[in-house]
Each structure stands twice: as C-alpha cells, then as structure tokens.
Write a protein that holds these residues in place. Structure first.
Motif, mmCIF file in Angstrom:
data_model
loop_
_atom_site.group_PDB
_atom_site.id
_atom_site.type_symbol
_atom_site.label_atom_id
_atom_site.label_comp_id
_atom_site.label_asym_id
_atom_site.label_seq_id
_atom_site.Cartn_x
_atom_site.Cartn_y
_atom_site.Cartn_z
ATOM 1 N N LYS A 312 47.039 55.415 54.300
ATOM 2 C CA LYS A 312 45.849 55.988 55.037
ATOM 3 C C LYS A 312 44.446 55.089 54.792
ATOM 4 N N LEU A 313 43.493 55.065 55.902
ATOM 5 C CA LEU A 313 42.261 54.412 55.755
ATOM 6 C C LEU A 313 41.427 55.395 54.836
ATOM 7 N N GLY A 314 40.490 54.369 54.236
ATOM 8 C CA GLY A 314 39.576 55.006 53.331
ATOM 9 C C GLY A 314 39.946 54.705 51.869
ATOM 10 N N GLN A 315 38.628 54.773 51.372
ATOM 11 C CA GLN A 315 38.567 54.714 49.684
ATOM 12 C C GLN A 315 38.322 53.118 49.337
ATOM 13 N N ALA A 316 38.757 52.284 50.021
ATOM 14 C CA ALA A 316 38.638 50.839 49.719
ATOM 15 C C ALA A 316 38.712 49.975 51.085
ATOM 16 N N PRO A 317 37.926 48.810 51.345
ATOM 17 C CA PRO A 317 38.091 48.120 52.324
ATOM 18 C C PRO A 317 39.677 47.799 53.020
ATOM 19 N N LEU A 318 39.883 47.801 54.079
ATOM 20 C CA LEU A 318 41.242 47.619 54.748
ATOM 21 C C LEU A 318 41.717 46.442 54.219
ATOM 22 N N LEU A 697 33.378 48.389 45.428
ATOM 23 C CA LEU A 697 34.835 48.425 46.232
ATOM 24 C C LEU A 697 34.896 49.745 46.980
ATOM 25 N N SER A 698 34.315 50.949 46.425
ATOM 26 C CA SER A 698 34.442 52.059 47.202
ATOM 27 C C SER A 698 33.064 52.864 46.662
ATOM 28 N N THR A 699 32.958 53.987 47.432
ATOM 29 C CA THR A 699 31.585 54.981 47.340
ATOM 30 C C THR A 699 32.162 55.700 45.775
ATOM 31 N N GLN A 700 33.425 55.851 45.628
ATOM 32 C CA GLN A 700 34.071 56.458 44.377
ATOM 33 C C GLN A 700 33.956 55.782 43.213
ATOM 34 N N SER A 701 33.648 54.533 43.431
ATOM 35 C CA SER A 701 33.447 53.647 42.024
ATOM 36 C C SER A 701 32.073 52.839 42.212
ATOM 37 N N SER A 702 31.349 53.037 40.813
ATOM 38 C CA SER A 702 30.137 52.285 40.900
ATOM 39 C C SER A 702 30.366 50.862 39.976
ATOM 40 N N ARG A 703 31.635 50.529 39.700
ATOM 41 C CA ARG A 703 31.695 49.312 38.678
ATOM 42 C C ARG A 703 31.697 48.031 39.633
ATOM 43 N N PHE A 704 31.352 46.922 39.207
ATOM 44 C CA PHE A 704 31.321 45.592 39.893
ATOM 45 C C PHE A 704 32.983 45.605 40.547
ATOM 46 N N SER A 705 32.849 45.514 42.044
ATOM 47 C CA SER A 705 34.323 45.337 42.493
ATOM 48 C C SER A 705 35.050 44.171 41.951
ATOM 49 N N ILE A 706 34.457 43.197 41.666
ATOM 50 C CA ILE A 706 35.038 42.100 40.968
ATOM 51 C C ILE A 706 35.610 42.051 39.989
ATOM 52 N N LEU A 707 35.075 42.985 39.031
ATOM 53 C CA LEU A 707 35.728 43.131 37.611
ATOM 54 C C LEU A 707 36.788 44.256 37.902
ATOM 55 N N LYS A 708 36.563 45.324 38.709
ATOM 56 C CA LYS A 708 37.626 46.377 38.860
ATOM 57 C C LYS A 708 38.922 45.634 39.343
ATOM 58 N N ASP A 709 38.577 44.675 40.340
ATOM 59 C CA ASP A 709 39.965 43.821 41.007
ATOM 60 C C ASP A 709 40.482 43.124 39.825
ATOM 61 N N ALA A 710 39.756 42.297 39.084
ATOM 62 C CA ALA A 710 40.416 41.283 37.833
ATOM 63 C C ALA A 710 41.075 42.583 36.848
ATOM 64 N N HIS A 711 40.617 43.751 36.628
ATOM 65 C CA HIS A 711 41.331 44.506 35.586
ATOM 66 C C HIS A 711 42.335 45.074 36.172
ATOM 67 N N GLU A 712 42.697 45.339 37.466
ATOM 68 C CA GLU A 712 43.752 46.228 37.919
ATOM 69 C C GLU A 712 44.708 45.210 38.647
ATOM 70 N N VAL A 713 44.435 43.915 39.052
ATOM 71 C CA VAL A 713 45.187 43.201 39.756
ATOM 72 C C VAL A 713 45.581 42.186 38.804
ATOM 73 N N LYS A 714 45.113 42.013 37.667
ATOM 74 C CA LYS A 714 45.379 40.974 36.539
ATOM 75 C C LYS A 714 45.020 39.620 37.044
ATOM 76 N N ARG A 715 43.891 39.507 37.549
ATOM 77 C CA ARG A 715 43.268 37.925 37.812
ATOM 78 C C ARG A 715 42.349 37.583 36.443
ATOM 79 N N PRO A 716 42.186 36.312 36.589
ATOM 80 C CA PRO A 716 41.817 35.748 35.299
ATOM 81 C C PRO A 716 40.197 36.410 34.895
#
Length: 750
Positions: A312-318, A697-716
């Motif tokens: 589905k589209l939505g909740q985060a950029p395609l 990253l989305s309207t449902q999350s107020s976190r820094f998108s880059i921190l959320k990405d690093a936490h979930e995708v296991k980036r440095p």
C-alpha cells in the motif's frame, strides 16, 4: 533569479546577452522608481545580477550549502529556503551586511553633504549682488511675481504628490485588496479556459500561459528549456497474470487475454516512471505498508528473494520503502491505495494510477541532483525492481481479500491465508526518451530588498502526454494571484522582496524542471531565496486539505495540514467527480486567498515570519522519545531552545516597532532567520528521506527520520548521531550570532 534565457537563442551567447539586458533594465528601473544608491551598492547590485545569469556549476534547488558567500560590499549573505532550503552543517561567521538600498533618500543625502550648503550660499550671494543693481520698483515686481509663481508651483507640486502618495496603498490595504480581487467566479472562468489546453502540447500551453501573465501586467517573464530523459508507458500496457486461474489483468483490473498479446492501447495508462522493465514469475507477498515491522514479519516465514511484494502507498515515502524492498531481495512490487486511506465518497476501486521513482532532476545526468556540465548516461531505470501500480479492486482480487461493506469503519485490504502461495506473472514495459521541457519564470521586483526572493511554483504539465490527470488548479490559482497583485502594482505598490512566479515542466516525473532550473541558479538561491510556496496540486479530488511547512513556518501555516504520502499517486481525472469536488470553486478561492496572504507576508513583513523557537521545540520533540537519544544531544537541544526563545523575543522588537528597523540590522537579522534551517540539511541521505533532518519519515512518527532509519535498518548509529548533533550545534551557533546582533545594536535599550 532563474535561467533568464530565451530558449531560441544559442546557449553560449544568450546568457551573457540576457544578463546585460537584465542589468541595464534593472538599473533603469532603479533610477525611475527608487532613491539613487551609492556607487558601492550599485556595483554590488551589478555583481549580484551578473551572477544570476552566469552558468552556475553546482546542483540544485534542494542542495543549499551552509557556507559564506563573500560578495563585498553587499556582505556575507546566508540564504534560506523558508526552512525548506539550506545547507549542511558548518560554522557561520556573520559579516556586516549592507542594505540593498540606501537607508537615506537622494534628497536627504544631498542636504547632508558638507558642500551642499556652501554651494547654495555662493549661488545665493551672486544672485543678491546682481539684484542690488536693479531699481527698487523692478525688484519688488520681480520678487512679487516670483513669490506668486513659486506659490503656484509649490501648491501644484504639493497637491500632485499628495494625490500620488494617497494612491499608493498601504500594506494593510494591499492585503485586503488582493484578497477581494480573488473570487470563485474568476477562478472558475480561468479553469474553463485552462482545461481547454489539456490536449495541447506543453510548448503550446507554455506559450499561452506566458501571454496570459503578460496581459495581466507582469512584464519581466522568461522561458527556460531543458532536454531531459523522460519515462513513458510502453507500446503495450503492463499486465498481471494469475497462474492459478490463468486470468490476465490490466493494471486497472480489466481483463486481458493471457495467451495472446496484451491490448495495443491502454485507455488509461498507469505506470511507474523509471521502473525496471521485463517479466517476472514469482510468489506474491503481502507487505502491507512496507514498514520494517511489516517486512520483518514477512521475512520470518518466507524467503523473500525475487518475490513480488504487494504494498500500500502511505505512512512513509515510496522511494524509502522501495529501498527497503530492494534490501530484502524482492524482485518486483505491485502498488495500490487502500480505500480505507481515502475519503469514503471517492471511488478508487477500479482506478489504477501512476507514480514516479525519480527523486528529482534529469536522471540521465549522474548525481542527485545532477551536476551541470557532467556527462550524460542512459539511466531509464532507477531501481532494480519491476514496479507496477494497480487498482484497489485488482489488489482485492489477487489477494482474495474479503468483501468490504459500505460506510465506516472500513476494513483494510489484506491477503487471506489461502492466497499465501499465490504465484503471478508480472509484465512491466516502460520506455524513456529525450524530450524538451519548459519553465515559465516571472518576476515582480521588490522595492527594498530586490535581491531577496519569494518563489511561488505551479505546473503546466500532466502525468504524461495524453493523460487526463488535472494540472490546471495550480495554474489557475497562480494566474489569479498574479492578476490580483498586479492590479495593486498598477496603483504604485511593490513588495519589499521580489516575488518569483514559476510554472514548471516535467514536475510529475520528478520535479525535473524545477530541479534543473535550481541547479543552474544554486549560488543565488542558496544566498537569496527566502521561501518557496508550492501550488503543485492545491485542490485534489476527494482529498482533504493538506500542506507541508518547514518548522520555521509552522506558525504562519498553522491552519493547514501536513503532507499526505497518498499524493504520490496520480489518479486519472474524472470530470464528474471533478465537478462534484468543488463545483462552487469556494475551495479554490480559499486556497488562493491563503496562498496570497502567505506570499504577501513573506515578501512584505519587515522581519521575516520565521520563528526560531518553533525549530528548537521541534528538535526537542523529535528527541523526546527516541531510543537513540543521548545526554549530549538533549543538552544541545536544551541550549538551542533557550537561546531561540531569546532570539525570537528580540526579533519582535523590529517586527513591531518601526523605530527599531535600521535597514542593515534588519537585513542581517532576516539572513539569520531564513538560514536557520539550513543547519539541518545533510548530504546524501538514505533513499527517500529528505535532506532536511527536521522532516519526519511520516506523520505518525515525530522522531528524526534519519535516527529511525538507523535504528530499524541497522545503519551506523554513531555516524548518524554525529550528523544530528552537528546540525543542532550549527543551528545554535547561528542563533547565537543573531543574539549578538542585538548586543551590538547601538540603539538597543537592552
């Protein structure tokens, strides 16, 4: 501010010729309409306008750099983008910035010159000596006649200038008059006119649009054109074949012949621009919205390699979600919009749509955005995935989802367990070719700070040539804004800052026209752009009002919503629903009036309506519940908030009190305010993430998108934390430099 070039002239010559004409025209206007400036300021204006016309070699509208542009004697300008533009994280040492126009007028400066009084005295003495040789009778006659004539002249002049001054509207009068000049009836008439252009070529639409703006009184209008790689539907439509039932479907859910060739013509072509092409037979996997949680759950029970996701589209950029699918090993993806995510009265069950996989600019030039002058390569595919958009009805069919009832609550679509091993064949065929796109750029020159720019953007192109997708709402509102503002300009009004009206080509396929134009004008934009107001799709069928505002402009745009990622879908237009969506054109009128007020404030407020405290509060809110937050980050955010509170309080002084508005002081303050968000721009963010760290990253999350990405995708993690910390410290240093402006202000009472 733009690529001010006649697209019919030769590239090597047209930049220099047009630059010369523009500088000459600009200075003629200055002599007629404004007080004469000093020679140093005239030289600075020449240099600035020449730089606007030179070939600029670095990228793009969204790649501002936080660096000092040393341009004396204008000074060190910090640029901005209304919070949306800006650059990466360096120190900023502010130098004194000269006002764009002299704080004193020509006649006042003449009276202040030491030699002015002596020249006048000598002239008077000579006249007196000559007069003494005349007879007393002649002397009295001439004196009486002189007084009489002088009285007439003074009276006539005073009366004339009084009428002229009364005719120039005040800022309050301008806002009221501009809003009154925007009516639903006028917008409806423009809409009828523009809708008749839809079947014409882009160049035809551009020519008519330019003529229309010129007829409304906007004289400084130019075209820019670019030859770029565009993606189109293939010679035959894409298809999906259910191997279990041997049924063949077009993207909108209509049937096709599974054993024969697909139909030659798709009545409503829907495709993913710049998708990979080919055929893939694989199992179908329901990943819902494609979040890391969804993908982790799918991976726990299935081998995802070369599978086809249905998402589905939505909740985060395609583009962000597609990057996760690629990382997981998927080979293809079917995209759809869940009817539960849109208004209930909108029927999207049998509508496929289009999406673009282009993050911005001409994809045939390497880099994001592309670098002017670099070599071109064929990049018709921007992903390894086979991507195809489909209707909700087709998604329901191939997932065997339960039938949904009418009304709410709505039952979201999901694959049933019986369909977990369904195999389909996905055939995707798109093609790319080089074509020319055009931008229309018009300028309403500012009076006090003509070298500061408020950009307003719309588009004149559809999803693809021949598409019925509506582009005209933005163009209609833009044209009505020009009409209403130019009616005030004819009465003598000018904005304080230059307003740049833009209509972009190639927008739907990745904001190509605006990226290419911004790339050519990066230096001027990064130092002088104040804000960008977008009218890309201001009134959409069946969508609630939504908007995106940088944190600096939250207060200015507090009555409009954040972006919905469902706007990534380009649905075909339906005349019946179009008419029902805003038959009275009251929604168009409301959007136009809100936009007009935003533009007038951004271009006319002495102190820009940017609020540093909102930025600082946004930073603290993003860190509040983030599992990666550190004590060092929280401490830096607290300091930023404290100092931003003081700066915002100090900024209210010149904003509210004209006596506090020393031109050079206000100009430096505005440069600090408009440059604040540039501290939060980073280079090379993960795919799909905005370069501005403050965009979530989305309207449902107020976190820094880059921190959320690093936490979930296991980036440095450490590297990511360093980026955020450096951004906060850079913003803090800029806020401190703003506070120092008031500490060094000789008129400050604090």
């Amino acid at each position: 501010m733009g690529d001010i070039r006649d697209f019919q002239t030769q590239p090597a010559q047209r930049g220099e010729d047009m630059a010369y004409r523009k500088v000459r025209a600009g200075h003629r206007g200055s002599l007629r309409s404004r007080d004469m400036e000093s020679e140093e300021l005239q030289a600075a204006t020449l240099e600035l306008e020449w730089d606007m016309e030179k070939e600029l070699e670095e990228p793009g509208l969204d790649r501002f750099q936080l660096e000092c542009v040393e341009r004396q004697p204008v000074g060190n300008s910090v640029g901005g983008g209304g919070g949306g533009g800006g650059g990466g994280g360096g120190d900023l040492d502010l130098e004194p910035i000269q006002p764009s126009t002299s704080p004193h007028g020509r006649f006042q400066r003449l009276q202040e010159e030491p030699s002015y009084g002596s020249r006048f005295t000598r002239a008077a003495s000579k006249a007196q000596r000559r007069a003494e040789n005349w007879s007393w009778a002649v002397k009295y006659i001439l004196a009486g006649a002189g007084v009489f004539i002088l009285g007439l002249v003074i009276g006539r002049y005073t009366h004339g200038t009084g009428d002229q001054a009364a005719a120039v509207p005040s800022d309050v009068d301008v806002l009221d008059s501009v809003l009154k000049g925007i009516t639903a009836e006028d917008l409806q008439a423009l809409k009828r006119n523009f809708s008749s252009w839809s079947g014409q070529s882009e160049l035809f639409r551009v020519s008519l649009l330019l003529r229309k703006w010129r007829d409304l009184g906007l004289r400084d209008i130019h075209l820019s054109n670019y030859t770029v790689l565009l993606s189109h539907p293939g010679p035959s439509p894409s298809s999906i074949i259910d191997k279990q039932t041997n049924q063949c479907f077009l993207p909108n859910g209509e049937g096709c012949d599974a054993t024969g060739p697909p139909p030659a013509v798709d009545p409503s072509p829907s495709f993913a621009a710049y998708s990979a092409v080919g055929s893939l037979e694989a199992g179908l996997v329901d990943v819902q919205y494609g979040s890391m949680t969804d993908l982790t759950q799918a991976k726990a029970s299935l081998n995802l390699t070369n599978k086809i996701a249905i998402m589905k589209l939505g909740q985060a950029p395609l583009l962000y979600k597609l990057s996760l699918l690629e990382k997981m090993g998927f080979g293809g993806v079917l995209l759809y919009v869940d009817p539960c995510d849109v208004l209930s009265e909108v029927d999207i069950w049998h509508k496929a749509f289009g999406v673009t996989l282009n993050p911005g600019g001409d994809p045939s030039t390497p880099g994001y955005p592309s670098i002017k002058g670099s070599y071109r390569v064929e990049r018709p595919y921007l992903t390894s995935l086979l991507v195809q958009s489909i209707s909700a009805g087709l998604a329901k069919e191939i997932m065997s989802a339960p039938t949904m009832g009418e009304g709410r609550p709505c039952t979201p679509l999901a694959m049933q367990s019986a369909s977990a091993k369904r195999i389909i064949t996905l055939n995707v065929g798109t093609r790319a070719s080089y074509r020319t796109i055009h931008n229309v750029i018009g300028y309403l020159k500012g009076r006090i700070n003509p070298d500061r720019y408020v950009l307003v953007g719309s588009r004149h192109g559809s999803w693809h040539e021949g598409s019925s997708e509506d582009w005209s709402s933005g163009a209609v509102i833009m044209t009505q804004l020009i009409s209403s503002m130019m009616s005030q300009a004819r009465l003598g009004w000018q904005p304080d800052r230059t307003i740049v009206f833009t209509s972009w080509g190639g927008s739907a396929l990745g904001s190509i026209g605006s990226f290419e134009w911004g790339e050519e004008n990066r230096v001027v934009l990064e130092s002088s752009a104040v804000a960008y107001v977008s009218l890309y799709s201001p009134v959409r069928v069946g969508r609630s009002s939504c908007s995106t505002a940088s944190p600096s402009l939250f207060q200015l745009a507090s009555d409009i919503h954040k972006t919905s990622f469902l706007s990534e879908a380009f649905f075909p237009s339906d005349p019946s629903t179009d008419k029902a969506s805003d038959s009275s054109f009251k929604r168009h009128e409301a959007v136009a009036k809100m936009t007009a007020e935003a533009i007038l404030r951004l271009s006319g407020d002495p102190v820009l309506p940017f609020y540093p405290l909102d930025v600082a509060l946004d930073v603290q809110n993003k860190l509040k519940d983030d599992p990666l937050r550190t004590a060092e980050l929280l401490a830096a955010a607290a300091i930023l908030r404290d100092n931003s509170t003081f700066l915002q309080s100090e900024s209210m002084r010149p904003a509210n009190d004209p006596k506090e508005r020393d031109p050079s002081h206000v100009r430096m303050l505005n440069d600090v305010l408009q440059g604040l968000e540039k501290s939060f721009l980073i280079p090379d963010p993960p795919a799909g993430l905005c370069r501005n760290l403050l965009y979530g990253l989305s309207t449902q999350s107020s976190r820094f998108s880059i921190l959320k990405d690093a936490h979930e995708v296991k980036r440095p993690v450490n590297q990511t934390l360093s980026l955020v910390f450096n951004a906060i410290r850079s913003a803090q240093r800029l806020v401190q430099s703003g506070l120092e402006l008031f500490e060094n202000d000789p008129d400050s009472s604090h």
